[in-house]
Design a protein around this motif. Structure first.
Motif, PDB file in Angstrom:
ATOM      1  N   TYR A  47       0.798  -1.218   0.000  1.00 16.46           N
ATOM      2  CA  TYR A  47       0.000   0.000   0.000  1.00 16.46           C
ATOM      3  C   TYR A  47       0.835   1.275   0.000  1.00 16.46           C
ATOM      4  O   TYR A  47       0.440   2.270   0.611  1.00 16.46           O
ATOM      5  CB  TYR A  47      -0.987  -0.022   1.167  1.00 16.46           C
ATOM      6  CG  TYR A  47      -2.049  -1.073   0.952  1.00 16.46           C
ATOM      7  CD1 TYR A  47      -3.004  -0.911  -0.049  1.00 16.46           C
ATOM      8  CD2 TYR A  47      -2.057  -2.244   1.681  1.00 16.46           C
ATOM      9  CE1 TYR A  47      -3.948  -1.892  -0.292  1.00 16.46           C
ATOM     10  CE2 TYR A  47      -3.005  -3.222   1.442  1.00 16.46           C
ATOM     11  CZ  TYR A  47      -3.943  -3.039   0.457  1.00 16.46           C
ATOM     12  OH  TYR A  47      -4.878  -4.003   0.209  1.00 16.46           O
ATOM     13  N   SER A  48       1.932   1.258  -0.730  1.00 20.02           N
ATOM     14  CA  SER A  48       2.644   2.529  -0.940  1.00 20.02           C
ATOM     15  C   SER A  48       1.929   3.264  -2.067  1.00 20.02           C
ATOM     16  O   SER A  48       1.291   2.656  -2.935  1.00 20.02           O
ATOM     17  CB  SER A  48       4.105   2.278  -1.314  1.00 20.02           C
ATOM     18  OG  SER A  48       4.191   1.765  -2.633  1.00 20.02           O
ATOM     19  N   GLU A  49       2.018   4.570  -2.059  1.00 16.80           N
ATOM     20  CA  GLU A  49       1.398   5.362  -3.114  1.00 16.80           C
ATOM     21  C   GLU A  49       1.964   4.976  -4.482  1.00 16.80           C
ATOM     22  O   GLU A  49       1.225   4.874  -5.467  1.00 16.80           O
ATOM     23  CB  GLU A  49       1.620   6.853  -2.847  1.00 16.80           C
ATOM     24  CG  GLU A  49       0.962   7.749  -3.865  1.00 16.80           C
ATOM     25  CD  GLU A  49       1.128   9.228  -3.556  1.00 16.80           C
ATOM     26  OE1 GLU A  49       0.834  10.030  -4.472  1.00 16.80           O
ATOM     27  OE2 GLU A  49       1.537   9.591  -2.434  1.00 16.80           O
ATOM     28  N   GLN A  50       3.271   4.726  -4.552  1.00 16.77           N
ATOM     29  CA  GLN A  50       3.898   4.364  -5.818  1.00 16.77           C
ATOM     30  C   GLN A  50       3.392   3.013  -6.332  1.00 16.77           C
ATOM     31  O   GLN A  50       3.127   2.857  -7.528  1.00 16.77           O
ATOM     32  CB  GLN A  50       5.432   4.309  -5.661  1.00 16.77           C
ATOM     33  CG  GLN A  50       6.070   5.634  -5.308  1.00 16.77           C
ATOM     34  CD  GLN A  50       5.906   6.014  -3.828  1.00 16.77           C
ATOM     35  OE1 GLN A  50       5.603   5.190  -2.956  1.00 16.77           O
ATOM     36  NE2 GLN A  50       6.075   7.308  -3.550  1.00 16.77           N
ATOM     37  N   LYS A  51       3.237   2.058  -5.438  1.00 18.06           N
ATOM     38  CA  LYS A  51       2.750   0.729  -5.848  1.00 18.06           C
ATOM     39  C   LYS A  51       1.310   0.830  -6.355  1.00 18.06           C
ATOM     40  O   LYS A  51       0.951   0.216  -7.362  1.00 18.06           O
ATOM     41  CB  LYS A  51       2.838  -0.238  -4.666  1.00 18.06           C
ATOM     42  CG  LYS A  51       2.213  -1.578  -4.900  1.00 18.06           C
ATOM     43  CD  LYS A  51       3.215  -2.624  -5.234  1.00 18.06           C
ATOM     44  CE  LYS A  51       2.548  -3.951  -5.454  1.00 18.06           C
ATOM     45  NZ  LYS A  51       3.320  -5.060  -5.048  1.00 18.06           N
ATOM     46  N   ILE A  52       0.484   1.597  -5.675  1.00 22.20           N
ATOM     47  CA  ILE A  52      -0.905   1.762  -6.105  1.00 22.20           C
ATOM     48  C   ILE A  52      -0.953   2.485  -7.447  1.00 22.20           C
ATOM     49  O   ILE A  52      -1.700   2.090  -8.354  1.00 22.20           O
ATOM     50  CB  ILE A  52      -1.737   2.502  -5.039  1.00 22.20           C
ATOM     51  CG1 ILE A  52      -1.810   1.679  -3.737  1.00 22.20           C
ATOM     52  CG2 ILE A  52      -3.136   2.823  -5.562  1.00 22.20           C
ATOM     53  CD1 ILE A  52      -2.489   0.337  -3.845  1.00 22.20           C
ATOM     54  N   ALA A  53      -0.153   3.534  -7.621  1.00 22.04           N
ATOM     55  CA  ALA A  53      -0.134   4.255  -8.900  1.00 22.04           C
ATOM     56  C   ALA A  53       0.292   3.327 -10.031  1.00 22.04           C
ATOM     57  O   ALA A  53      -0.308   3.340 -11.114  1.00 22.04           O
ATOM     58  CB  ALA A  53       0.792   5.466  -8.811  1.00 22.04           C
ATOM     59  N   SER A  54       1.272   2.508  -9.784  1.00 20.24           N
ATOM     60  CA  SER A  54       1.711   1.539 -10.792  1.00 20.24           C
ATOM     61  C   SER A  54       0.595   0.556 -11.127  1.00 20.24           C
ATOM     62  O   SER A  54       0.348   0.236 -12.291  1.00 20.24           O
ATOM     63  CB  SER A  54       2.951   0.790 -10.285  1.00 20.24           C
ATOM     64  OG  SER A  54       3.296  -0.241 -11.168  1.00 20.24           O
ATOM     65  N   SER A  55      -0.114   0.100 -10.113  1.00 16.99           N
ATOM     66  CA  SER A  55      -1.215  -0.844 -10.312  1.00 16.99           C
ATOM     67  C   SER A  55      -2.359  -0.208 -11.099  1.00 16.99           C
ATOM     68  O   SER A  55      -2.935  -0.837 -11.992  1.00 16.99           O
ATOM     69  CB  SER A  55      -1.708  -1.351  -8.950  1.00 16.99           C
ATOM     70  OG  SER A  55      -2.707  -2.317  -9.111  1.00 16.99           O
ATOM     71  N   ILE A  56      -2.701   1.036 -10.784  1.00 20.98           N
ATOM     72  CA  ILE A  56      -3.757   1.745 -11.512  1.00 20.98           C
ATOM     73  C   ILE A  56      -3.384   1.858 -12.993  1.00 20.98           C
ATOM     74  O   ILE A  56      -4.247   1.779 -13.862  1.00 20.98           O
ATOM     75  CB  ILE A  56      -4.006   3.144 -10.905  1.00 20.98           C
ATOM     76  CG1 ILE A  56      -4.666   3.020  -9.529  1.00 20.98           C
ATOM     77  CG2 ILE A  56      -4.867   4.011 -11.826  1.00 20.98           C
ATOM     78  CD1 ILE A  56      -4.732   4.324  -8.744  1.00 20.98           C
ATOM     79  N   SER A  57      -2.106   2.023 -13.277  1.00 23.39           N
ATOM     80  CA  SER A  57      -1.628   2.215 -14.648  1.00 23.39           C
ATOM     81  C   SER A  57      -1.663   0.951 -15.502  1.00 23.39           C
ATOM     82  O   SER A  57      -1.594   1.036 -16.729  1.00 23.39           O
ATOM     83  CB  SER A  57      -0.195   2.749 -14.637  1.00 23.39           C
ATOM     84  OG  SER A  57      -0.152   4.003 -14.019  1.00 23.39           O
ATOM     85  N   LYS A  58      -1.735  -0.206 -14.886  1.00 27.66           N
ATOM     86  CA  LYS A  58      -1.702  -1.454 -15.644  1.00 27.66           C
ATOM     87  C   LYS A  58      -3.034  -1.677 -16.363  1.00 27.66           C
ATOM     88  O   LYS A  58      -4.097  -1.569 -15.743  1.00 27.66           O
ATOM     89  CB  LYS A  58      -1.409  -2.633 -14.716  1.00 27.66           C
ATOM     90  CG  LYS A  58      -0.012  -2.594 -14.151  1.00 27.66           C
ATOM     91  CD  LYS A  58       0.243  -3.755 -13.221  1.00 27.66           C
ATOM     92  CE  LYS A  58       1.651  -3.672 -12.654  1.00 27.66           C
ATOM     93  NZ  LYS A  58       1.897  -4.735 -11.677  1.00 27.66           N
ATOM     94  N   PRO A  59      -2.981  -2.009 -17.652  1.00 27.67           N
ATOM     95  CA  PRO A  59      -4.231  -2.163 -18.409  1.00 27.67           C
ATOM     96  C   PRO A  59      -5.127  -3.303 -17.929  1.00 27.67           C
ATOM     97  O   PRO A  59      -6.337  -3.256 -18.138  1.00 27.67           O
ATOM     98  CB  PRO A  59      -3.764  -2.396 -19.849  1.00 27.67           C
ATOM     99  CG  PRO A  59      -2.322  -2.726 -19.772  1.00 27.67           C
ATOM    100  CD  PRO A  59      -1.797  -2.185 -18.476  1.00 27.67           C
ATOM    101  N   GLN A  60      -4.569  -4.302 -17.251  1.00 32.09           N
ATOM    102  CA  GLN A  60      -5.407  -5.405 -16.778  1.00 32.09           C
ATOM    103  C   GLN A  60      -6.135  -5.075 -15.466  1.00 32.09           C
ATOM    104  O   GLN A  60      -6.995  -5.837 -15.037  1.00 32.09           O
ATOM    105  CB  GLN A  60      -4.605  -6.699 -16.638  1.00 32.09           C
ATOM    106  CG  GLN A  60      -3.638  -6.721 -15.471  1.00 32.09           C
ATOM    107  CD  GLN A  60      -2.234  -6.257 -15.822  1.00 32.09           C
ATOM    108  OE1 GLN A  60      -2.033  -5.449 -16.714  1.00 32.09           O
ATOM    109  NE2 GLN A  60      -1.258  -6.766 -15.088  1.00 32.09           N
ATOM    110  N   ASN A  61      -5.815  -3.950 -14.850  1.00 33.95           N
ATOM    111  CA  ASN A  61      -6.455  -3.563 -13.598  1.00 33.95           C
ATOM    112  C   ASN A  61      -7.463  -2.442 -13.827  1.00 33.95           C
ATOM    113  O   ASN A  61      -7.210  -1.514 -14.583  1.00 33.95           O
ATOM    114  CB  ASN A  61      -5.421  -3.072 -12.579  1.00 33.95           C
ATOM    115  CG  ASN A  61      -4.463  -4.166 -12.157  1.00 33.95           C
ATOM    116  OD1 ASN A  61      -4.764  -5.357 -12.263  1.00 33.95           O
ATOM    117  ND2 ASN A  61      -3.304  -3.772 -11.690  1.00 33.95           N
TER     118      ASN A  61
END
Length: 178
Positions: A47-61
């Motif tokens: 739950y780091s901001e960077q990890k969440i931002a990366s996850s939001i950016s992934k097309p499968q999510n």
């Protein structure tokens, strides 16, 4: 859900609030299962901001957020084409995370997010959705059962040296217009 609540797709600008909600909700629900240092490492990693931002950016999510009074207080993460072996061969998505700020639980935010997620899956012609939930979380089991999910199996995950058992639930996605 309050009359001033909205549900919408998340943006990168929501990453900090999603991370905050995720940490608070996960801690509230699961801290009793972890040693403090293991919980701390898990929260920092997941739950780091960077990890969440990366996850939001992934097309499968796909992330949805709920905003009572204009502030993100709950989120849903769907993972496209994430297949469970029991449901092999069917178009399916995983309901990977659904978290609500602990002080706002049972106010309809989780249900509103799931309704939006279901609507998207119907539009995308997804045959079914599945999720994993902590086996002792009776409130979550009731919630998902009320939404049409049924148990199809079990699994477990290790968090360092801690084993946690989960129920696997699934449901068919209704056709548009049903």
């Amino acid at each position: 859900m309050t009359s001033t609540s909205t549900v919408r797709l998340a943006t990168l600008g929501d990453a900090a609030r999603i991370a905050m909600v995720g940490r608070a909700s996960f801690t509230w629900a699961f801290a009793h299962l972890f040693r403090p240092e293991v919980l701390s490492r898990y929260l920092e990693h997941t739950y780091s901001e960077q990890k969440i931002a990366s996850s939001i950016s992934k097309p499968q999510n796909t992330y949805f957020v709920a905003e009572p009074d204009g502030q993100v207080c709950a989120f849903l993460k769907l993972k496209r084409d994430n297949f469970h072996p029991t449901l092999a061969g069917r178009p399916q998505w995983q309901v990977q995370k659904l978290y609500v700020e602990p002080t706002l639980i049972q106010r309809g935010l989780g249900k509103a997010l799931m309704v939006e997620g279901d609507a998207l899956m119907r539009r995308e012609c997804v045959a079914c959705s599945w999720l994993e939930m902590y086996k002792c979380n009776t409130r979550a089991l009731r919630f998902y059962s009320d939404l049409g999910y049924a148990e199809i199996g079990s699994t477990f995950h290790h968090f360092e040296d801690i084993r946690i058992d989960f129920k696997v639930l699934a449901k068919a996605t209704e056709e548009p217009g049903m």
